[in-house]
Scaffold this motif. Structure first.
Motif, PDB file in Angstrom:
ATOM      1  N   LEU A 177      -7.450   4.935   6.574  1.00 36.30           N
ATOM      2  CA  LEU A 177      -8.309   4.534   6.630  1.00 36.30           C
ATOM      3  C   LEU A 177      -9.350   5.022   6.725  1.00 36.30           C
ATOM      4  O   LEU A 177     -10.269   4.720   7.146  1.00 36.30           O
TER       5      LEU A 177
ATOM      6  N   PHE B  35      -5.144   4.632   2.352  1.00 44.68           N
ATOM      7  CA  PHE B  35      -4.283   4.663   3.401  1.00 44.68           C
ATOM      8  C   PHE B  35      -2.939   5.801   3.307  1.00 44.68           C
ATOM      9  O   PHE B  35      -2.883   6.269   1.988  1.00 44.68           O
TER      10      PHE B  35
ATOM     11  N   CYS C  11      -0.434  -4.673   2.980  1.00 46.83           N
ATOM     12  CA  CYS C  11      -1.730  -5.611   3.687  1.00 46.83           C
ATOM     13  C   CYS C  11      -1.766  -6.673   2.935  1.00 46.83           C
ATOM     14  O   CYS C  11      -1.492  -6.664   1.782  1.00 46.83           O
ATOM     15  N   TYR C  12      -2.772  -7.571   3.854  1.00 41.81           N
ATOM     16  CA  TYR C  12      -2.605  -8.845   3.588  1.00 41.81           C
ATOM     17  C   TYR C  12      -4.183  -9.770   4.172  1.00 41.81           C
ATOM     18  O   TYR C  12      -4.449  -8.631   5.921  1.00 41.81           O
ATOM     19  N   THR C  13      -4.784  -9.619   4.442  1.00 44.33           N
ATOM     20  CA  THR C  13      -6.300 -10.560   4.843  1.00 44.33           C
ATOM     21  C   THR C  13      -6.358 -11.254   6.035  1.00 44.33           C
ATOM     22  O   THR C  13      -5.289 -12.397   6.530  1.00 44.33           O
TER      23      THR C  13
ATOM     24  N   ILE D  15      -8.099  -6.488   7.637  1.00 48.60           N
ATOM     25  CA  ILE D  15      -7.169  -6.545   7.095  1.00 48.60           C
ATOM     26  C   ILE D  15      -6.120  -5.349   7.407  1.00 48.60           C
ATOM     27  O   ILE D  15      -5.884  -4.866   8.279  1.00 48.60           O
ATOM     28  N   CYS D  16      -5.008  -6.994   7.480  1.00 53.09           N
ATOM     29  CA  CYS D  16      -4.129  -6.000   8.416  1.00 53.09           C
ATOM     30  C   CYS D  16      -2.984  -5.153   7.751  1.00 53.09           C
ATOM     31  O   CYS D  16      -2.635  -5.699   6.494  1.00 53.09           O
ATOM     32  N   PHE D  17      -2.360  -4.450   8.592  1.00 52.64           N
ATOM     33  CA  PHE D  17      -1.189  -3.389   7.566  1.00 52.64           C
ATOM     34  C   PHE D  17      -0.175  -3.654   8.517  1.00 52.64           C
ATOM     35  O   PHE D  17       0.354  -3.406   9.782  1.00 52.64           O
TER      36      PHE D  17
ATOM     37  N   THR E  70       5.166  -0.357   3.414  1.00 53.66           N
ATOM     38  CA  THR E  70       3.810  -1.362   3.932  1.00 53.66           C
ATOM     39  C   THR E  70       2.901  -2.221   2.955  1.00 53.66           C
ATOM     40  O   THR E  70       2.989  -2.201   1.538  1.00 53.66           O
TER      41      THR E  70
ATOM     42  N   GLN F 255       1.955  -3.124  13.492  1.00 50.90           N
ATOM     43  CA  GLN F 255       1.039  -3.810  12.725  1.00 50.90           C
ATOM     44  C   GLN F 255      -0.513  -2.400  12.942  1.00 50.90           C
ATOM     45  O   GLN F 255      -0.819  -2.257  14.338  1.00 50.90           O
TER      46      GLN F 255
ATOM     47  N   VAL G 173       0.563  -0.985   0.230  1.00 46.26           N
ATOM     48  CA  VAL G 173       0.267   0.094  -0.064  1.00 46.26           C
ATOM     49  C   VAL G 173       0.963   1.478  -0.368  1.00 46.26           C
ATOM     50  O   VAL G 173       0.265   1.886  -0.603  1.00 46.26           O
TER      51      VAL G 173
END
Length: 1651
Positions: free
Chosen positions: A87, A84, A29-31, A36-38, A27, A46, A23
């Motif tokens: 958010l 981002f 991001c993933y599910t 959604i984690c950054f 950084t 995180q 992003v």
């Protein structure tokens, strides 16, 4: 819900590698579940974003502008676009997707988003997410799409990667109108070759019709219709293609494609061509890249980064078709995803096992692991009450992990076994883990970075379902599917000993505890069978006494105070409060609260109390539901398969706090637990692999409850502090399981608990205790070990009593056996039956019943097997035998292996008979109509020759025309069509039915003849058997031992014999039932009675005694008659016989002679009769073989006729199929033509609409251009009050424009692999802003000319800015106008292509009609010709007869006969010449032989005359006394020997002297040599110098001599070569002359070609 409080996410962990994107530069991001984690790759911090909807579906991000988008998991899902790092929600896109989105992608060159929906619409849509409008959609285009990727250089290109396909979608736009056009990339086959598409054959009418009919496309042959027909046929008819797995856009807008088969392709989307860069099947392929190394691709500054199934990462340099590996990195495991950060400073890798690796090439050459959380589904997760909110989780694979309060992983332990449950102890820092093999493992958690296994116990043979500690840590309770609840001591000081167990009725669905400190009791609640609640109490202390459990480990009834309750509706989970039960009703989907009765002392353990819910509120819509009660009993947490976490107050369950914690589609929530202070909750997902930690926040009055919860936690900690300190110290001191040295008492206890597991090392490697944790089936459980110990103790305690009983039994058995032996010797009246001695009648009956039951079972199995075989036999017999009207059989010849078979025939079905009758009726009507018409014609014109029509019809029915011999055999059907009249499909189908009837008639007629011959053979065999009987009697009388020839019918001649089983074929003894045995005995007695009655017949007995059972002497008995000699012959010698005796003896001899003569006559008559019988047998069998030969000849003719009819039938069937294929092809072409016409109409309407739009836009464009020109013209009018020279100066400045350069900041200095998109400068999003900013610099006061005042300058700047804006507007309009014209041109090209397609389809349809008509008229007929020979050279499959001549066979045979006659004459003359020549050669040879003999004799005579003899030879010839001569020679030889010995001795003495003299000379020579050796070095030096001097002088002379010699050799060789060449030519000429003369004198015969 917000009025009460909230659930705030503290942290979430879990990684599934479903999707990971950058992003920003640092950084990703993933599910993770529904969040959604950054993750910041530098700080590893995180942050979490909770889904605004129901879960997270597809995810994508655009790191260039800091946006990311994701879809939700629900019906009719939306797509959310966020920014981002703010958010913040940018927009929500509500599309037409019904279920889910499979893939999302964001464009880097604009606010565009591409998405592909899932079942059932599979629509690809391109959005403008800023205005939330779809630009273009394509339904049913993404059935197999895995991912979508925009071209970084051109957002108008979108690549769709499918499971087996690769498609590039081009977005064509005209102003605000957009449309998607696909371009399918043809991928190569698995071997790297490119497959040509199936092109349907053209239908151009040709003069030559193919021999096998028309060539049709596969769709027409298969009969498939519709849109998918061609794709299905293409898949079935082509080779398997490579499977694309990864794509990567290049800097030239091309595509790198990685395949599962380790191929690397380069695809050009413009030309739709694909080239193979790497082929693993070639011999020169790089070995490191052959095994699936293109599962992930990303572009690098120096090449291409590729990852695959192996644990390596390759950096590839690609030059043309050459691939070189420039760098390779080795990792711990395989990775599947690779990508670069936007600034191309960080290379990121991710794996399916939960790891993320980062590489910064500028700083290091090693990968750094930034995330390592592993993958897999969580089984349970708990917040430890003793470790400062340490979280403990365990996955189904056996991975136990520890997490800190902020979500950082502290340590892990791989248990190497499948895990089913887990619980954390409140009095020591350890966790208990239940496994699928029934073990309970105890894990020490004091060393957070390195947990260790300290103990284990095997309790169940099935998986452990529940593990529960009570609140004060007294006991650990376990359950499994066998309804046993085990109670273990939770204190490490007691070695986690098993206290005992109890059994509850039914399967246990839920288990919970409640510790009541006031009465020092631990209450346990077990939910059994859904509706039964079992509550029992355990004392908190003194449970290890001897009276608490029985010998088998079962808890005593006075210890357990059991209460049983029943609820009205089934429950799936429940928890126990202080005096109440909270449960979830499975049927009503509600949460219920039950109040337990206070007085339970008066209730018995078997009495069931009915409970009614006191409060009931709505629960989770998806079950099953799990409940958890906070430690302070104030809050109730519930989770379900819907993924919701709900928190309620226990006093009032109406209101609740709710959080979508996990994915609903992935099974929701697996478990939930509270922290010790009841402020934190930990949930684990069912299948989403995520772990969520949330904080419980209350508002207002509920803050008091929060304080009370904290106080309760503090009070409990203080109460358990001393216990925790003591027990934890013991836990830390415990050795790791398998490593400790146990004492005898400990080992004994462990053998009782764990069944004697051997000590193994579990710390050196993970695999070392994998077998230890998974107990094998033979490993006993704790209860089995306890029972074995009880049995062992009983055996030891009562061993003496058992031995005494065994002795008593032995004595008793001996006494009974003695009594039985005595009983056998008693008389019958005193003898007792044997059953009286049986003391164990009941046991004998039981064993007998058991044996009978086993016999019955085996008998039933055998009977069922026999029944199955009988059923199978009946089915086979019914299908293959009973259904046959004529059974298949054969007839074999007597004297050969010749065999003739009949035709097996089935009974004609009703449909076949009806079809045949229908066709015959049709033919009758047709013939009647034809006869009527011919009579009508004959009445009009009388024919002069009435016999000609009959003659013509007779000629028409010859086999040559009909195409078979069936008519000659007399089996033709009178209604068969003429071959030349079959022009319609109905006629051909009718002809097929009639031909099948002809074949049936031929077979039936032959079967009739076959049956007659078969009956004849049976008769012949019967006659042969009668004759053999007579022959056998004759051989017996003649006492011969000849073997008779007795033929019989074989199994093929008598096939019905195979269906029956003779008694002789069964070798086993027949089993008889008791009834059958009684019947057999009865028949045996009757037979004995009958034989006894027969023996008492007086007449038969008298006949046997008097005449040996016969009334007359037969002639056959003559051979047995013997005349006995007189008695005196045996008693007296012949000398003592008197005259009477001599006379009697003469009569005896006479009678004997007559009897012998009679015997000889009778023998000869018998032999004659036997020969006649044998001759009759041979004659009859040979006659039958001749009959069988005739039958075989008839069979051959019938086979010929059948094959001919079947060939005609095959041609007809094939013609019908061809016509059907043509019909399918016609329908297919018509369908395509209709669709193309409809598509053309749509295109025409679209073109008209766009032409109108272009015309309107052109008017707008022209007006804008005109306005811009007006501004240019009106410039001087704007400054009418300014001098002309100033106006000219201002006009020059008015035309001046600054150069707009891209200003780069320090953050943009990186070298991007993808260059900026080369659009028109006016079309750039910020082009006008940049221009106006640059114009501000020109408008600055320092740029004012001297002659211009400030007001004029300000007015000039306004005019110039207006002009700049107008020019920008003109440029934008011009670009849009050009774009619209290009779009219109493409649509016109499509219309033209569609017209060409319509024309092609029309032509194909027309040519198909012509071919169809010609195939109906130009029919194939079968013509019978005499057997001949084809003399054509065949180089192809089908010979070409265009240049052939058809001759009658007799012409060729006559010509061949003439050639053979002439050839025989020529051969005879040549043989005669050859024989005469042989005679000449023989005479010459004899003449030479005689001449040589004469010469030989002359030489011998001459040698005899010239022979010379010495005196010795003459003396030898003259003397006759050779003995004296030999003795004289011996004397002379003796003297000679004596003389030689004397001479030898003198010679030896002489030699000895000579040797001594030589030795003296050798010594002198040695002295001389020593002197010479001393002088030798100087002499050698001198010699070398001298030779060097003389060598230099002689070299020139030697060189000249060698040259002269070499020249002489060359001249000589040249002369020899010329001489050899001349001789070779002369020799060749002579050989040619010899050959010519030989050919002239010996004529040759050309080889004849015989057929």
């Amino acid at each position: 819900m917000d009025d009460i409080g909230s659930l705030d996410v503290r942290w979430i962990q879990g990684f599934t590698n479903k999707c990971i994107e950058f992003v920003d530069n640092k950084t990703v991001c993933y599910t993770c579940g529904s969040h959604i984690c950054f993750l910041n790759l530098e700080t590893k911090k995180q942050s979490v974003l909770q889904s605004p909807g129901r879960g997270i579906g597809a995810l994508t991000a655009n790191s260039k502008n800091g946006t990311f988008a994701f879809s939700e998991e629900k019906l009719s899902p939306s797509i959310f676009v966020y920014s981002f790092p703010e958010l913040q929600l940018k927009n929500e896109l509500k599309g037409a997707a019904q279920t889910d989105y499979k893939s999302l992608t964001l464009s880097e060159s604009g606010p565009y988003l591409g998405c592909c929906s899932s079942f059932p619409d599979y629509t690809i849509t391109v959005w403008n997410w800023e205005i939330a409008e779809p630009l273009c959609t394509q339904p049913q285009a993404g059935q197999d799409v895995i991912s979508l990727v925009f071209n970084p250089l051109n957002w108008l290109q979108l690549c769709a990667l499918g499971t087996t396909t690769l498609t590039v979608w081009n977005i064509e736009k005209s102003d605000s109108f957009h449309v998607l056009k696909p371009s399918v990339i043809e991928l190569p086959a698995n071997d790297g070759s490119f497959i040509e598409r199936l092109v349907p054959p053209s239908h151009t009418v040709s003069d030559k019709l193919p021999y096998f009919g028309l060539e049709m496309p596969p769709t027409a042959i298969s009969g498939l219709k519709g849109n998918k027909a061609e794709s299905i046929v293409t898949k079935l008819c082509t080779k398997a293609r490579v499977t694309p797995t990864a794509i990567c856009w290049t800097a030239t807008s091309e595509l790198y494609v990685g395949c599962e088969e380790s191929f690397l392709l380069l695809v050009d989307p413009d030309s739709l061509s694909a080239s193979v860069l790497f082929n693993p099947t070639t011999a020169d392929a790089t070995p490191e890249l052959r095994h699936g190394n293109f599962q992930g691709l990303t572009l690098d500054k120096s090449g291409l980064i590729a990852v695959g199934k192996e644990s390596v990462v390759h950096c590839l340099q690609i030059k043309g078709s050459q691939i070189d590996i420039t760098h390779t990195w080795q990792l711990e495991g395989p990775v599947t995803t690779v990508m670069y950060s936007p600034d191309h400073e960080i290379l990121l890798l991710s794996s399916n096992t939960g790891q993320i690796y980062v590489l910064n090439p500028t700083e290091s050459d090693n990968f750094v692991k930034v995330l390592d959380v592993l993958c897999g589904n969580f089984v349970a997760a708990h917040l430890s009450h003793t470790g400062g909110n340490i979280c403990v989780s365990v996955r189904d694979s056996g991975e136990l992990q520890l997490w800190s309060a902020d979500g950082t992983i502290l340590g892990s332990l791989s248990l190497q076994t499948e895990v089913t449950s887990m619980a954390c102890c409140p009095i020591a820092h350890y966790a208990a883990v239940g496994t699928a093999s029934g073990n309970v493992l105890f894990i020490d958690l004091n060393m957070e970075h390195l947990p260790r296994l300290v103990h284990q116990v095997h309790l169940y043979p099935t998986p452990v379902d529940h593990l529960v500690f009570d609140q004060e840590g007294h006991y650990l309770l376990t359950t499994a599917s066998d309804s046993h609840i085990y109670v273990l001591d939770a204190k490490p000081s007691n070695r986690f000993s098993v206290i005992g167990y109890t059994v509850v009725p039914g399967s246990i669905l839920s288990l919970s505890t409640q510790c009541v400190r006031d009465c020092e009791q631990v209450k346990v609640l077990a939910l059994c069978n859904g509706q039964e609640l079992t509550v029992f109490s355990l004392p908190a202390k003194n449970l290890a006494g001897p009276d608490c459990v029985d010998r088998h480990g079962c808890l005593s009834a006075h210890i357990l105070k059991v209460s049983r309750y029943e609820v009205p509706h089934p429950l799936d989970s429940c928890v126990l409060g202080v005096s109440e039960v909270f449960a979830n009703c499975r049927e009503k989907k509600t949460l219920q609260r039950f109040q337990l009765p206070q007085d339970t002392e008066s209730l018995s353990s078997q009495q069931v109390v009915q409970l009614e819910p006191e409060q009931e509120v709505g629960g989770h819509p998806l079950g099953p539901t799990s409940l958890a009660l906070s430690p302070n009993q104030l809050w109730l947490a519930s989770v379900g398969r819907d993924g919701l976490l709900r928190i309620r107050e226990t006093t009032n369950m109406e209101q609740c706090l709710e959080l979508q914690s996990h994915s609903r589609r992935l099974g929701g929530v697996q478990s939930v637990s509270f922290s010790a202070d009841s402020q934190t909750l930990l949930t684990a997902g069912f299948r989403d692999g995520s772990l969520l930690c949330t904080d419980l926040r209350f508002k207002g009055v509920d803050a008091d409850k929060v304080n009370r919860a904290a106080q309760y936690s503090q009070c409990l900690d203080n109460f358990l502090k001393n216990i925790f300190r003591t027990e934890n110290r013991i836990l830390i001191a415990m050795p790791e399981w398998g490593q400790g040295i146990h004492t005898g008492a400990e080992r004994t206890e462990e053998s009782e608990v764990s069944g004697g597991v051997e000590a193994l090392d579990v710390t050196e490697q993970d695999e070392s205790y994998s077998s230890l944790l998974s107990a094998p089936p033979s490993h006993p459980t704790w209860l089995e070990s306890r029972r074995e110990a009880v049995i062992k103790d009983d055996n030891e305690q009562y061993s003496e009593a058992k031995s005494n009983m065994k002795k008593t039994f032995k004595e008793l058995r001996d006494n009974i056996q003695e009594m039985m032996r005595e009983n056998e010797n008693l008389p019958d009246l005193e003898r007792l039956p044997q059953k009286e001695f049986n003391l164990f009648t009941e046991e004998q009956k039981r064993l007998g019943a058991m044996v009978e039951q086993e016999v019955k079972r085996v008998r039933n199995e055998v009977e069922w097997e026999i029944l199955a075989n009988c059923y199978l036999r009946d089915v086979l017999k019914r299908e293959c035998w009973d259904s046959m009207k004529v059974k298949g059989k054969a007839i074999k010849a007597f004297y050969s292996e010749h065999e003739v078979k009949n035709y097996p025939l089935r009974e004609r079905t009703e449909k076949e008979v009806e079809d045949l009758l229908r066709v015959e009726n049709i033919r009758k009507l047709e013939k009647a109509a034809c006869t009527q018409s011919s009579l009508k014609k004959n009445s009009d014109t009388t024919s002069p020759k009435e016999g000609e029509p009959g003659k013509e019809s007779l000629e028409a029915e010859t086999p040559v025309v009909t195409g078979s011999f069936s008519a000659q055999l007399g089996y033709s059907n009178p209604y068969i069509y003429d071959q030349f009249c079959l022009q319609t499909t109905e006629q051909r189908i009718n002809q097929i039915i009639l031909l099948q009837d002809v074949i049936y008639r031929i077979k039936t007629a032959f079967n009739t003849d076959f049956e007659a011959v078969h009956r004849q053979k049976v008769q012949e065999l019967n006659r042969l058997k009668d004759r053999n009987t007579n022959i056998r009697d004759i051989t017996l009388e003649l006492d011969l031992k000849d073997t008779l020839w007795e033929p019989s019918l074989t199994s093929s001649e008598r096939p019905e014999g195979l269906l029956t089983v003779d008694d002789s074929e069964i070798k086993a003894e027949r089993y008889l039932t008791p009834e059958q045995k009684k019947e057999k005995e009865k028949k045996k007695l009757e037979e004995q009675k009958r034989l006894a009655a027969k023996d008492d017949n007086d007449k038969d007995r008298a006949l046997d005694d008097m005449m040996e059972g016969v009334l007359e002497v037969k002639k056959e008995d003559i051979l047995k008659i013997e005349i006995p000699p007189p008695e005196f012959v045996l008693t007296k010698p012949e000398i003592q016989w008197n005259e009477e005796e001599k006379k009697v003896y003469k009569d005896y001899e006479k009678k004997t002679k007559e009897l012998n003569e009679e015997k000889e006559k009778y023998k000869k008559s018998l032999e004659t009769e036997m020969k006649k019988l044998q001759a009759s047998n041979k004659e009859a069998t040979e006659r039958f073989d001749e009959t069988l030969t005739k039958l075989f000849e008839k069979k051959v003719k019938c086979e010929m006729a059948i094959y001919q009819e079947e060939l005609k039938n095959t041609y007809l069937v094939y013609s019908v199929l061809i016509e059907d294929e043509m019909r399918n092809r016609e329908l297919e072409l018509k369908l395509k033509l209709e669709k193309t016409l409809a598509y053309k109409d749509e295109l025409v309407e679209e073109v008209k609409r766009h032409e109108e739009d272009v015309e309107l836009f052109q008017e707008t464009y022209e007006s804008v251009v005109a306005e811009d020109k007006v501004l240019d013209k009106e410039f001087s009018k704007e400054f009418f009050d300014v001098p002309n020279h100033v106006v000219d100066l201002l006009y020059k400045l008015f035309k001046r424009r600054p150069r707009v350069q891209k200003m780069r900041t320090e953050t943009d200095n990186n070298l991007s692999l993808f260059k900026e998109q080369r659009l028109c400068s006016s079309m750039a999003p910020d082009a006008l802003g940049k221009m106006l900013k640059a114009m501000e610099e020109l408008d600055a006061p320092e740029n004012i000319p001297e002659a211009v005042s400030q007001p004029v300058w300000e007015r000039f700047c306004l005019v110039r800015n207006t002009k700049v804006k107008s020019e920008h507007k003109v440029k934008v309009k011009a670009f849009t106008f050009a774009e619209m014209q290009a779009f219109l041109h493409k649509r016109r090209d499509e219309v033209h292509a569609t017209q060409q397609e319509i024309k092609h389809l029309s032509e194909g349809l027309e040519s198909l009609h012509e071919e169809k008509n010609r195939s109906l008229t130009d029919i194939m007929v079968q013509v019978l010709l005499k057997q001949g020979q084809v003399e054509v050279y065949t180089t192809e499959l089908t010979p070409d007869y265009t240049d052939c001549v058809h001759l009658h066979r007799t012409v060729v045979e006559d010509l061949n006969r003439t050639i053979r006659t002439l050839g025989d004459q020529k051969i005879a003359s040549m043989v005669e010449c050859k024989d005469f020549r042989k005679g000449i050669i023989r005479q010459q040879w004899e003449h030479r032989m005689l001449t040589m003999q004469i010469e030989d004799f002359n030489n011998k005579a001459r040698d005899a005359q010239m022979l010379r003899l010495s005196e010795e030879q003459q003396d030898y010839l003259n003397k006759t006394d050779h003995g004296s001569r030999v003795s004289h020679q011996v004397h002379i030889l003796e003297k000679t020997v004596a003389f030689q010995e004397k001479t030898h001795r003198q010679s030896v003495q002489h030699r000895i002297k000579k040797i001594e003299q030589l030795k003296r000379q050798a010594a002198m020579k040695a002295e001389k040599n020593t002197t010479v050796e001393e002088k030798l070095p100087n002499m050698q030096v001198t010699m070398a110098e001298t030779s060097h001097i003389y060598g230099g002088l002689a070299s020139e002379a030697n060189l000249a001599a060698r040259e002269q010699k070499r020249y002489q050799e060359i001249v000589q060789r040249k002369n020899l070569e010329e001489f050899a060449r001349a001789q070779g030519e002369e020799l060749a000429f002579l050989w040619a002359e010899v050959e010519r003369l030989r050919m002239k004198s010996f004529p040759s015969l050309d080889q004849l070609k015989h057929n």
